[in-house]
Scaffold this motif. Structure first.
Motif, PDB file in Angstrom:
ATOM      1  N   GLY A  70      -1.275   8.283  -4.538  1.00  0.00           N
ATOM      2  CA  GLY A  70      -1.790   6.941  -4.837  1.00  0.00           C
ATOM      3  C   GLY A  70      -2.658   6.371  -3.740  1.00  0.00           C
ATOM      4  N   LEU A  71      -3.158   7.229  -2.850  1.00  0.00           N
ATOM      5  CA  LEU A  71      -3.916   6.725  -1.707  1.00  0.00           C
ATOM      6  C   LEU A  71      -5.276   6.172  -2.112  1.00  0.00           C
ATOM      7  N   ALA A  97       5.366   9.851  -1.947  1.00  0.00           N
ATOM      8  CA  ALA A  97       4.425   8.797  -2.345  1.00  0.00           C
ATOM      9  C   ALA A  97       4.930   7.413  -1.946  1.00  0.00           C
ATOM     10  N   SER A  98       6.217   7.193  -2.084  1.00  0.00           N
ATOM     11  CA  SER A  98       6.780   5.887  -1.726  1.00  0.00           C
ATOM     12  C   SER A  98       6.707   5.645  -0.223  1.00  0.00           C
ATOM     13  N   PHE A  99       6.820   6.703   0.584  1.00  0.00           N
ATOM     14  CA  PHE A  99       6.733   6.555   2.036  1.00  0.00           C
ATOM     15  C   PHE A  99       5.310   6.194   2.457  1.00  0.00           C
ATOM     16  N   VAL A 100       4.326   6.829   1.802  1.00  0.00           N
ATOM     17  CA  VAL A 100       2.928   6.498   2.078  1.00  0.00           C
ATOM     18  C   VAL A 100       2.658   5.036   1.730  1.00  0.00           C
ATOM     19  N   VAL A 115       0.243  -3.054  -5.457  1.00  0.00           N
ATOM     20  CA  VAL A 115      -0.019  -1.668  -5.832  1.00  0.00           C
ATOM     21  C   VAL A 115       1.256  -1.091  -6.440  1.00  0.00           C
ATOM     22  N   THR A 116       1.174  -0.695  -7.706  1.00  0.00           N
ATOM     23  CA  THR A 116       2.323  -0.167  -8.429  1.00  0.00           C
ATOM     24  C   THR A 116       2.141   1.318  -8.662  1.00  0.00           C
ATOM     25  N   LEU A 117       3.151   2.119  -8.285  1.00  0.00           N
ATOM     26  CA  LEU A 117       3.149   3.551  -8.546  1.00  0.00           C
ATOM     27  C   LEU A 117       4.142   3.843  -9.664  1.00  0.00           C
ATOM     28  N   GLU A 118       3.691   4.583 -10.681  1.00  0.00           N
ATOM     29  CA  GLU A 118       4.555   4.883 -11.817  1.00  0.00           C
ATOM     30  C   GLU A 118       4.398   6.330 -12.248  1.00  0.00           C
ATOM     31  N   GLU A 119       5.507   6.925 -12.683  1.00  0.00           N
ATOM     32  CA  GLU A 119       5.462   8.256 -13.295  1.00  0.00           C
ATOM     33  C   GLU A 119       5.281   8.082 -14.794  1.00  0.00           C
TER      34      GLU A 119
END
Length: 223
Positions: A70-71, A97-100, A115-119
């Motif tokens: 997600g960068l 990804a969550s650590f980044v 910023v939302t990360l989703e599978e």
């Protein structure tokens, strides 16, 4: 030894001295060196894509499809704070990804909650005409899915294709003149243009990746 930016080895604290400047790129790189969980290649690819796209497209929700860590989405937000939020989607996010994301937010607290990360599967993501859709190395025919979804929504879009699927992707009958992978990308550009898009073609440095053709398109009303 020269620092090979195309390698997949992780950035570490041992690399901090390579990013001593005060540019945004150096500051982001130092944060990621401290995190020690991102391949150096992904940093350079993401940066080269994000800065070129931001030169063309400002504002809008950023939608990073097949996002990896997600960068790209996070860099797009740092490069243009007028975007209200970003959504980064991958069928399976890397465990780190969550650590980044956490490392970036610690350095830039203004991104907290934006910023939302989703599978999720790319085809399940609802797009809007105000979105800026990006996909850096969406593998094979997945790039075509990204383009189809963006065209359907009349959204701005940028893709950096890779792993061209000669059997599944349209070559436009051009393989007699062009390398099959290039024929596929030329046909993709033509498809955008045929659907009323203003098309721009660029390349990121081949030292970062040999799969370096960047295709950018905007519906004519967005120009």
């Amino acid at each position: 030894m020269a620092f090979d930016v195309s390698r997949r080895s992780f950035l570490t604290r041992h690399d901090l001295h390579l990013f001593a400047g005060e540019t945004l790129f150096d500051r982001v790189a130092r944060v990621l060196c401290e995190a020690e969980c991102l391949p150096r290649k992904e940093l350079y690819e993401s940066w080269e894509v994000a800065r070129r796209v931001r030169r063309r497209f400002r504002g809008g929700r950023v939608v990073d499809l097949a996002c990896g860590h997600g960068l790209v989405a996070q860099l797009m937000m740092l490069l243009d704070d007028s975007s209200p939020r970003a959504l980064a989607i991958d069928r399976r996010l890397p465990p780190s990804a969550s650590f980044v994301a956490a490392a970036i937010v610690r350095a830039w607290p203004r991104l907290e909650g934006r910023v939302t990360l989703e599978e999720r599967v790319v085809g399940d993501v609802a797009l809007d005409e105000d979105d800026v859709v990006v996909a850096a190395h969406a593998c094979g025919a997945l790039t075509d899915v990204v383009l189809e979804r963006a065209i359907a929504a009349r959204a701005r879009v940028a893709v950096l294709p890779c792993c061209h699927d000669v059997d599944r992707s349209d070559r436009g009958g051009l393989e007699g003149w062009l390398d099959p992978a290039l024929a596929i990308d030329v046909t993709r550009a033509a498809r955008l243009r045929a659907n009323g898009y203003d098309v721009r073609t660029q390349s990121i440095p081949a030292t970062v990746t040999p799969k370096n053709r960047l295709l950018i398109g905007a519906p004519l009303q967005h120009r």
